[in-house]
Enzyme design. Structure first.
Site, PDB file in Angstrom:
ATOM      1  N   THR A  93      17.129  78.331  46.412  1.00  0.00           N
ATOM      2  CA  THR A  93      15.825  77.964  46.966  1.00  0.00           C
ATOM      3  C   THR A  93      14.688  78.683  46.254  1.00  0.00           C
ATOM      4  O   THR A  93      13.645  78.083  45.980  1.00  0.00           O
ATOM      5  CB  THR A  93      15.788  78.237  48.484  1.00  0.00           C
ATOM      6  OG1 THR A  93      16.893  77.567  49.091  1.00  0.00           O
ATOM      7  CG2 THR A  93      14.504  77.734  49.112  1.00  0.00           C
ATOM      8  N   CYS A  94      14.877  79.945  45.936  1.00  0.00           N
ATOM      9  CA  CYS A  94      13.842  80.702  45.233  1.00  0.00           C
ATOM     10  C   CYS A  94      13.580  80.107  43.850  1.00  0.00           C
ATOM     11  O   CYS A  94      12.434  80.046  43.389  1.00  0.00           O
ATOM     12  CB  CYS A  94      14.245  82.167  45.107  1.00  0.00           C
ATOM     13  SG  CYS A  94      14.377  82.994  46.705  1.00  0.00           S
TER      14      CYS A  94
END
Length: 154
Positions: A46-47
């Protein structure tokens, strides 16, 4: 509840160390609009999606007058690798001691699969030219984060 800060408040001053070991302070961006995105960890799914969305739209963000800084608890070496691997054009500040993270109130209890642990709340702050918080994204749309920032820039 993530962050005690509110739009209209002065952004907390900070100085951190970037991926190249250089000092970076909030005051360095006086007179410029600044996006500070706090993210949990370098090179995680996600990052990476979030950072790459900001990378892919970096020219557009700059055209709208924004500078961009990413901050996570990772160290300088981790930031160097993350920045190189994904060709990120913006500064990443290392905050393993949570000095900046705590000033912005983005660290606290989280739950994953029923397990509670302490972690970073993915949060983005948009700061105006005078150092005042304009907008806070408590749940950034990671795949369209730059777009939501530009859309709300009025």
């Amino acid at each position: 509840m993530p962050t005690h800060l509110q739009p209209g408040q002065k952004a907390p001053a900070f100085t951190g160390i970037d991926q190249d070991g250089k000092k970076v302070s909030l005051s360095d961006f006086r007179g410029q609009k600044l996006v500070i995105f706090f993210y949990p960890e370098d090179d995680t799914p996600t990052c990476t999606v979030q950072a790459c969305n900001l990378r892919d739209n970096y020219a557009l963000l700059r055209k709208h007058g924004f500078q961009v800084i990413g901050i996570s608890p990772d160290d300088i070496e981790s930031h160097q690798k993350f920045r190189e691997k994904f060709n990120l054009p913006f500064t990443l500040l290392a905050d393993p001691e949570h000095k900046i993270i705590n000033k912005y109130g983005v660290w606290g209890p989280k739950k994953l699969y029923g397990r509670e642990y302490m972690g970073l709340y993915r949060t983005t702050f948009v700061i105006d030219e005078k150092g005042v918080i304009k907008k806070i994204y408590l749940r950034p749309r990671n795949k369209a984060h730059a777009e939501e920032i530009i859309r709300n820039d009025s």
